[in-house]
Design a protein around this motif. Structure first.
Motif, PDB file in Angstrom:
ATOM      1  N   SER A 133       0.829  -1.203   0.000  1.00 30.49           N
ATOM      2  CA  SER A 133       0.000   0.000   0.000  1.00 30.49           C
ATOM      3  C   SER A 133       0.869   1.262   0.000  1.00 30.49           C
ATOM      4  N   ALA A 134       2.046   1.208   0.617  1.00 26.68           N
ATOM      5  CA  ALA A 134       2.960   2.358   0.584  1.00 26.68           C
ATOM      6  C   ALA A 134       3.456   2.590  -0.845  1.00 26.68           C
ATOM      7  N   VAL A 135       3.761   1.509  -1.558  1.00 29.20           N
ATOM      8  CA  VAL A 135       4.227   1.634  -2.949  1.00 29.20           C
ATOM      9  C   VAL A 135       3.093   2.187  -3.827  1.00 29.20           C
ATOM     10  N   GLU A 136       1.880   1.695  -3.600  1.00 30.01           N
ATOM     11  CA  GLU A 136       0.717   2.166  -4.366  1.00 30.01           C
ATOM     12  C   GLU A 136       0.492   3.655  -4.108  1.00 30.01           C
ATOM     13  N   ASP A 137       0.620   4.052  -2.840  1.00 29.49           N
ATOM     14  CA  ASP A 137       0.415   5.448  -2.468  1.00 29.49           C
ATOM     15  C   ASP A 137       1.472   6.354  -3.103  1.00 29.49           C
ATOM     16  N   ALA A 176      12.944  -5.126  -1.542  1.00 27.48           N
ATOM     17  CA  ALA A 176      12.169  -5.182  -2.786  1.00 27.48           C
ATOM     18  C   ALA A 176      11.211  -3.993  -2.893  1.00 27.48           C
ATOM     19  N   HIS A 177      10.550  -3.646  -1.801  1.00 28.68           N
ATOM     20  CA  HIS A 177       9.594  -2.538  -1.833  1.00 28.68           C
ATOM     21  C   HIS A 177      10.299  -1.184  -1.957  1.00 28.68           C
ATOM     22  N   ILE A 178      11.433  -1.033  -1.298  1.00 27.43           N
ATOM     23  CA  ILE A 178      12.180   0.223  -1.420  1.00 27.43           C
ATOM     24  C   ILE A 178      12.679   0.367  -2.857  1.00 27.43           C
ATOM     25  N   LEU A 179      13.076  -0.741  -3.465  1.00 23.44           N
ATOM     26  CA  LEU A 179      13.496  -0.716  -4.869  1.00 23.44           C
ATOM     27  C   LEU A 179      12.348  -0.234  -5.763  1.00 23.44           C
ATOM     28  N   ARG A 180      11.131  -0.716  -5.491  1.00 22.77           N
ATOM     29  CA  ARG A 180       9.968  -0.296  -6.289  1.00 22.77           C
ATOM     30  C   ARG A 180       9.698   1.202  -6.127  1.00 22.77           C
ATOM     31  N   GLU A 208       9.556   9.919   2.043  1.00 21.84           N
ATOM     32  CA  GLU A 208       8.449   9.734   2.980  1.00 21.84           C
ATOM     33  C   GLU A 208       7.964   8.272   2.942  1.00 21.84           C
ATOM     34  N   HIS A 209       7.864   7.725   1.736  1.00 21.57           N
ATOM     35  CA  HIS A 209       7.351   6.368   1.571  1.00 21.57           C
ATOM     36  C   HIS A 209       8.407   5.304   1.897  1.00 21.57           C
ATOM     37  N   ARG A 210       9.679   5.622   1.632  1.00 24.47           N
ATOM     38  CA  ARG A 210      10.745   4.695   2.053  1.00 24.47           C
ATOM     39  C   ARG A 210      10.739   4.583   3.576  1.00 24.47           C
ATOM     40  N   THR A 211      10.546   5.719   4.248  1.00 23.97           N
ATOM     41  CA  THR A 211      10.483   5.731   5.712  1.00 23.97           C
ATOM     42  C   THR A 211       9.291   4.909   6.198  1.00 23.97           C
ATOM     43  N   ALA A 212       8.156   5.053   5.520  1.00 23.50           N
ATOM     44  CA  ALA A 212       6.961   4.283   5.899  1.00 23.50           C
ATOM     45  C   ALA A 212       7.250   2.783   5.788  1.00 23.50           C
ATOM     46  N   VAL A 266       7.311  -0.147   8.735  1.00 26.34           N
ATOM     47  CA  VAL A 266       6.616  -1.445   8.668  1.00 26.34           C
ATOM     48  C   VAL A 266       7.613  -2.559   9.004  1.00 26.34           C
ATOM     49  N   ARG A 267       8.837  -2.453   8.444  1.00 25.66           N
ATOM     50  CA  ARG A 267       9.874  -3.456   8.728  1.00 25.66           C
ATOM     51  C   ARG A 267      10.158  -3.510  10.234  1.00 25.66           C
ATOM     52  N   ARG A 268      10.311  -2.345  10.858  1.00 28.43           N
ATOM     53  CA  ARG A 268      10.608  -2.294  12.293  1.00 28.43           C
ATOM     54  C   ARG A 268       9.491  -2.967  13.096  1.00 28.43           C
ATOM     55  N   ASP A 269       8.220  -2.643  12.744  1.00 30.15           N
ATOM     56  CA  ASP A 269       7.094  -3.266  13.445  1.00 30.15           C
ATOM     57  C   ASP A 269       7.125  -4.786  13.293  1.00 30.15           C
ATOM     58  N   ALA A 270       7.334  -5.249  12.064  1.00 31.36           N
ATOM     59  CA  ALA A 270       7.351  -6.694  11.796  1.00 31.36           C
ATOM     60  C   ALA A 270       8.501  -7.360  12.555  1.00 31.36           C
ATOM     61  N   ASN A 271       9.680  -6.736  12.518  1.00 32.73           N
ATOM     62  CA  ASN A 271      10.832  -7.288  13.255  1.00 32.73           C
ATOM     63  C   ASN A 271      10.535  -7.381  14.750  1.00 32.73           C
TER      64      ASN A 271
END
Length: 186
Positions: free
Chosen positions: A16-20, A167-171, A124-128, A132-137
């Motif tokens: 959803s961050a990538v879509e946004d 992968a998402h940061i790359l996108r 902004e979206h890379r940070t988002a 998400v990564r931090r929460d999941a970890n």
């Protein structure tokens, strides 16, 4: 909750961050006319703020022109005023039936400003995604602490989350670079 559930949830949130980021980058002005340029414009109509696309039809008949055909001709003035008041630097005119919005070519300085906006949106979206990564970890580490999973499962989960993040940061980076190229193309 299992590691795969945590990863699945993280994937959804990162998607959803990538879509946004893609949606936000569409509204960044390039040298060409695009109907999505007017997506963020609201017009005061019938006593409330309404999105422009709900009170008129927007077209881009040529590369340097956007037209807005209001459903209700009495809204012409309000639409024209809203477009002029936006931060897009556009100067609309109307002929009593249709609003024409010429898209002036971007100056070099304006292009650089737009690229800065693209970079800000992307960061902004890379940070988002990193959040998400931090929460999941944190969730995976909590499972280990609660002795619900083994250390190997934790390490595997953290690795998968990192791959997902990369992968998402790359996108996001690809979308940003594509938009930057679009903005800088004269």
């Amino acid at each position: 909750m299992e590691v795969k559930d945590i990863i699945s949830d993280a994937r959804k949130r990162m998607d959803s961050a990538v879509e946004d980021v893609r949606k936000k980058l569409q509204t960044v002005r390039t040298g060409r006319a695009s109907v999505s340029l007017l997506d963020n414009i609201t017009v005061e109509a019938y006593g409330e703020q309404m999105p422009l696309n709900q009170i008129g039809t927007i077209h881009a008949p040529e590369a340097t022109m956007i037209t807005v055909q209001p459903f209700d001709p009495t809204q012409l003035g309000a639409i024209e005023k809203s477009i002029r008041a936006s931060e897009l630097g556009l100067n609309p005119s109307n002929d009593g039936k249709l609003i024409r919005v010429p898209i002036p070519p971007l100056t070099e300085e304006r292009r650089k400003q737009m690229v800065k906006v693209v970079h800000e949106v992307a960061e902004e979206h890379r940070t988002a995604i990193r959040n998400v990564r931090r929460d999941a970890n944190d969730h995976v580490k909590k499972l280990l602490k609660d002795k619900t999973i083994s250390e190997d499962a934790e390490k595997d989960g953290l690795d998968q989350i990192q791959k997902l993040t990369d992968a998402h940061i790359l996108r996001v980076n690809e979308a940003s670079e594509h938009k930057e190229k679009e903005v800088m193309t004269v």
